[in-house]
Design a protein around this motif. Structure first.
Motif, mmCIF file in Angstrom:
data_model
loop_
_atom_site.group_PDB
_atom_site.id
_atom_site.type_symbol
_atom_site.label_atom_id
_atom_site.label_comp_id
_atom_site.label_asym_id
_atom_site.label_seq_id
_atom_site.Cartn_x
_atom_site.Cartn_y
_atom_site.Cartn_z
ATOM 1 N N LEU A 189 9.861 6.322 -2.386
ATOM 2 C CA LEU A 189 9.596 5.106 -2.493
ATOM 3 C C LEU A 189 8.803 4.384 -1.057
ATOM 4 N N GLU A 190 9.183 4.870 0.023
ATOM 5 C CA GLU A 190 8.375 4.522 1.295
ATOM 6 C C GLU A 190 7.066 4.813 1.065
ATOM 7 N N GLN A 191 6.962 6.036 0.845
ATOM 8 C CA GLN A 191 5.329 6.506 0.573
ATOM 9 C C GLN A 191 4.422 5.435 -0.312
ATOM 10 N N ILE A 192 5.304 5.343 -1.604
ATOM 11 C CA ILE A 192 4.751 4.229 -2.550
ATOM 12 C C ILE A 192 4.295 2.837 -2.003
ATOM 13 N N ASP A 193 5.413 2.470 -1.279
ATOM 14 C CA ASP A 193 5.191 0.980 -0.574
ATOM 15 C C ASP A 193 4.122 1.095 0.331
ATOM 16 N N ARG A 194 3.669 2.167 1.056
ATOM 17 C CA ARG A 194 2.651 2.347 1.889
ATOM 18 C C ARG A 194 1.252 2.364 1.277
ATOM 19 N N LEU A 195 1.055 2.545 -0.022
ATOM 20 C CA LEU A 195 -0.115 2.394 -0.815
ATOM 21 C C LEU A 195 -0.727 1.117 -0.635
ATOM 22 N N ILE A 196 -2.150 1.008 -0.693
ATOM 23 C CA ILE A 196 -2.625 -0.193 -0.829
ATOM 24 C C ILE A 196 -2.558 -0.741 -2.108
ATOM 25 N N GLY A 197 -2.340 -1.988 -2.123
ATOM 26 C CA GLY A 197 -2.365 -2.691 -3.565
ATOM 27 C C GLY A 197 -1.237 -2.013 -4.537
ATOM 28 N N ILE A 359 2.041 2.548 -18.028
ATOM 29 C CA ILE A 359 2.077 1.511 -16.563
ATOM 30 C C ILE A 359 0.432 1.413 -16.565
ATOM 31 N N HIS A 360 0.137 0.116 -16.401
ATOM 32 C CA HIS A 360 -1.482 -0.223 -16.196
ATOM 33 C C HIS A 360 -1.750 -0.422 -14.800
ATOM 34 N N PHE A 361 -2.847 0.212 -14.526
ATOM 35 C CA PHE A 361 -3.418 0.358 -13.112
ATOM 36 C C PHE A 361 -4.629 -0.633 -12.917
ATOM 37 N N PRO A 362 -4.240 -1.844 -12.458
ATOM 38 C CA PRO A 362 -5.518 -2.801 -12.274
ATOM 39 C C PRO A 362 -6.461 -2.213 -11.263
ATOM 40 N N ASP A 363 -7.620 -2.684 -11.277
ATOM 41 C CA ASP A 363 -8.760 -2.433 -10.474
ATOM 42 C C ASP A 363 -8.382 -3.145 -9.127
ATOM 43 N N TYR A 364 -8.823 -2.540 -7.889
ATOM 44 C CA TYR A 364 -8.636 -3.007 -6.636
ATOM 45 C C TYR A 364 -9.444 -4.126 -6.637
ATOM 46 N N THR A 365 -8.952 -5.012 -5.635
ATOM 47 C CA THR A 365 -9.738 -6.151 -5.262
ATOM 48 C C THR A 365 -10.756 -5.867 -4.030
ATOM 49 N N ALA A 366 -11.603 -6.897 -3.747
ATOM 50 C CA ALA A 366 -12.455 -6.500 -2.662
ATOM 51 C C ALA A 366 -11.881 -6.355 -1.333
ATOM 52 N N GLU A 367 -10.656 -7.236 -1.230
ATOM 53 C CA GLU A 367 -10.071 -7.107 -0.072
ATOM 54 C C GLU A 367 -9.122 -5.768 0.012
ATOM 55 N N GLU A 368 -8.712 -5.189 -0.867
ATOM 56 C CA GLU A 368 -7.992 -3.793 -1.025
ATOM 57 C C GLU A 368 -8.953 -2.888 -0.809
ATOM 58 N N ASP A 371 -9.698 -2.472 2.761
ATOM 59 C CA ASP A 371 -8.613 -2.049 3.665
ATOM 60 C C ASP A 371 -8.484 -0.283 3.259
ATOM 61 N N ILE A 372 -9.048 0.033 2.025
ATOM 62 C CA ILE A 372 -9.080 1.409 1.797
ATOM 63 C C ILE A 372 -10.140 2.125 2.661
ATOM 64 N N PHE A 373 -11.256 1.410 2.963
ATOM 65 C CA PHE A 373 -12.270 2.034 3.870
ATOM 66 C C PHE A 373 -11.743 1.985 5.176
ATOM 67 N N ASN A 374 -11.126 1.076 5.629
ATOM 68 C CA ASN A 374 -10.511 1.107 6.954
ATOM 69 C C ASN A 374 -9.459 2.016 7.140
ATOM 70 N N LEU A 375 -8.802 2.456 6.200
ATOM 71 C CA LEU A 375 -7.825 3.688 6.204
ATOM 72 C C LEU A 375 -8.602 4.801 6.430
ATOM 73 N N TYR A 376 -9.689 5.172 5.484
ATOM 74 C CA TYR A 376 -10.385 6.346 6.090
ATOM 75 C C TYR A 376 -10.781 6.359 7.515
ATOM 76 N N CYS A 377 -11.462 5.231 7.695
ATOM 77 C CA CYS A 377 -11.973 5.196 9.248
ATOM 78 C C CYS A 377 -10.711 5.511 10.240
ATOM 79 N N GLN A 378 -9.529 5.033 10.090
ATOM 80 C CA GLN A 378 -8.423 5.282 10.744
ATOM 81 C C GLN A 378 -7.896 6.637 10.768
ATOM 82 N N ASN A 379 -8.016 7.347 9.659
ATOM 83 C CA ASN A 379 -7.708 8.962 9.544
ATOM 84 C C ASN A 379 -8.916 9.577 10.283
ATOM 85 N N TYR A 380 -9.866 9.067 10.428
ATOM 86 C CA TYR A 380 -11.234 9.946 11.129
ATOM 87 C C TYR A 380 -11.402 9.543 12.545
ATOM 88 N N GLU A 381 -10.524 8.708 12.935
ATOM 89 C CA GLU A 381 -10.706 7.988 14.280
ATOM 90 C C GLU A 381 -12.196 7.093 14.289
#
Length: 454
Positions: A189-197, A359-368, A371-381
């Motif tokens: 559940l902790e892993q799920i909570d850390r997912l964006i959106g 379970i319905h998976f909505p499209d991500y918002t522009a803000e989300e 955040d996903i792009f920034n997460l890729y940036c963080q993972n690759y420094e």
């Protein structure tokens, strides 16, 4: 980079670093961590039917870039030397400090093997049976670890554990929880909570867990269980996190005792349907056997119900039979676009009766997506300049407002990030001297912000 592989390897190498092996004369001139890395590469060579050198080089650059690995071992060796050593260390230190090294090694092997076996790019050149047999050999060796003195001699006796170590860090997508114990529901559940959106999805998953937990308590106390199906339908567009959530649900089902293994086997129509009568059933049963004890995740499942003389119905019938015969240790999740999936479920009474939870998976918002792009940036420094950040936000907002027919949510962001790395590399190739800031900075000109045709 596959975060599940990265986290499994990080846990293993961190544990190796925490063990003091200075008294181990058999170790030789390289560290225990280096030995383990060499043998992980040997495993990749062992299961590769072709392209092993290219696969190994890419793996080294992705996961071992800061570790000196000069060679690999003998691919024909049943049990590699580093694993034998890890087993002996487990014996001596009696699994202290929270680590079982052999367990961490096996889990790393399984994650790597599953990655290549299930990858559309690699699976045709991977010896899947060789992977399965090697894991069996490792587990069998653990059960019958040779006597310490016979294997390594008396100089092993003083091996000790360094307890002055820092906790393992946790990534955004996969927790680096010590593998010396099984992951609990709270861990997942902790892993799920850390997912964006995915707020609605997270709520639905928690509702599912609460019901399953209650059923487990009722069973333990002798009450009748609430009738429910463990099979699920995931509805939504590509790139909305369906596979990630399915993998985490597999862990939850294992933690609850619903599944014995908790692996996720991801397939699509091409993995199930053959071109001749009778072959589809055989092909589908092979996939089911691989998923037994875990979850079979069928992406774009609606493509199986084309009607007419198509062999997709044969695959559906085979899967439905397995869901009935193997219901105590086999779960199926079907996924796809909302409209086609509704038609798919309505095409067969057996499907509707077995898949009663969606379970319905909505499209991500522009803000989300940002955040996903920034997460890729963080993972690759990496980091964005101010101008690049503003331009990216504007681009993603326009993309979400108009949504082209092939809009793929998080997948589109990943492709954008990878394209940006290529443009950055081309820009830096023209410089005579490349500084550290150059390596970690993405500029506006590096971003491939061309809106697709709407």
């Amino acid at each position: 980079m596959d975060l599940e592989i990265k986290n499994a390897i990080d846990r293993l190498l961190y544990a190796c670093d925490s063990v003091d092996t200075k008294h181990l004369s058999k170790q030789g001139p390289i560290s225990l961590k280096q030995m383990v890395c060499q043998d992980l590469l040997t495993f990749i060579q062992k299961i590769s039917l072709k392209d092993s050198e290219e696969r190994i080089n890419l793996f080294m650059m992705t996961y071992f870039s800061e570790i000196q690995v000069e060679c690999i071992g003998d691919e024909n060796e049943n049990i590699h030397s580093s694993f034998k050593m890890l087993c002996q260390i487990d014996q001596v230190k009696e699994k202290s400090n929270g680590f079982i090294l052999s367990d961490l090694y096996i889990k790393s092997i399984i994650v790597i093997g599953q990655h290549y076996s299930l990858s559309k790019k690699h699976k045709k050149s991977i010896n899947v049976q060789g992977f399965i047999d090697y894991v069996k050999n490792l587990k069998e060796y653990v059960k019958n670890v040779p006597d310490l003195d016979k294997e390594f001699g008396h100089e092993f006796e003083k091996t000790s554990v360094n307890t002055n170590t820092e906790p393992i860090s946790i990534s955004e997508e996969s927790s680096s929880i010590s593998s010396s114990r099984a992951e609990t529901i709270e861990d997942v559940l902790e892993q799920i909570d850390r997912l964006i959106g995915l707020q609605n999805v997270k709520s639905e998953v928690r509702n599912l867990i609460n019901l399953l937990r209650l059923n487990k308590i009722r069973k333990e106390r002798g009450y009748k269980q609430i009738k429910t199906s463990n099979h699920l339908v995931f509805l939504g567009n590509p790139g909305t996190g369906k596979t990630t959530i399915a993998r985490l649900i597999a862990k939850i089902y294992k933690a609850l005792g619903i599944l014995s293994e908790g692996q996720l086997v991801e397939v699509d129509r091409s993995d199930l349907v053959a071109g001749y009568v009778g072959q589809t059933a055989i092909k589908t049963r092979e996939v089911i056997d691989k998923a037994m004890g875990g979850i079979l995740f069928i992406d774009e499942a609606y493509t199986l119900a084309k009607g007419g003389s198509d062999f997709g119905q044969e695959a559906i019938d085979t899967i439905l039979k397995a869901m009935e015969d193997k219901r105590d240790d086999f779960v199926v999740i079907v996924a796809g676009y909302s409209g086609p999936m509704s038609d798919f479920l309505a095409s067969n009474p057996g499907l509707e009766s077995r898949f009663n939870k969606s379970i319905h998976f909505p499209d991500y918002t522009a803000e989300e997506l940002f955040d996903i792009f920034n997460l890729y940036c963080q993972n690759y420094e990496m980091q964005l300049t101010t101008d690049a950040s503003l331009s990216l936000k504007d681009y993603l907002q326009k993309l979400c407002n108009k949504k082209p027919s092939n809009f793929s949510n998080g997948r589109a962001v990943r492709n954008l990030f990878e394209a940006s790395l290529s443009l950055q590399a081309n820009r830096l190739a023209e410089k005579e001297a490349i500084g550290n800031e150059d390596l970690t900075m993405l500029m506006e000109k590096d971003l491939c912000l061309n809106l697709p045709d709407m």
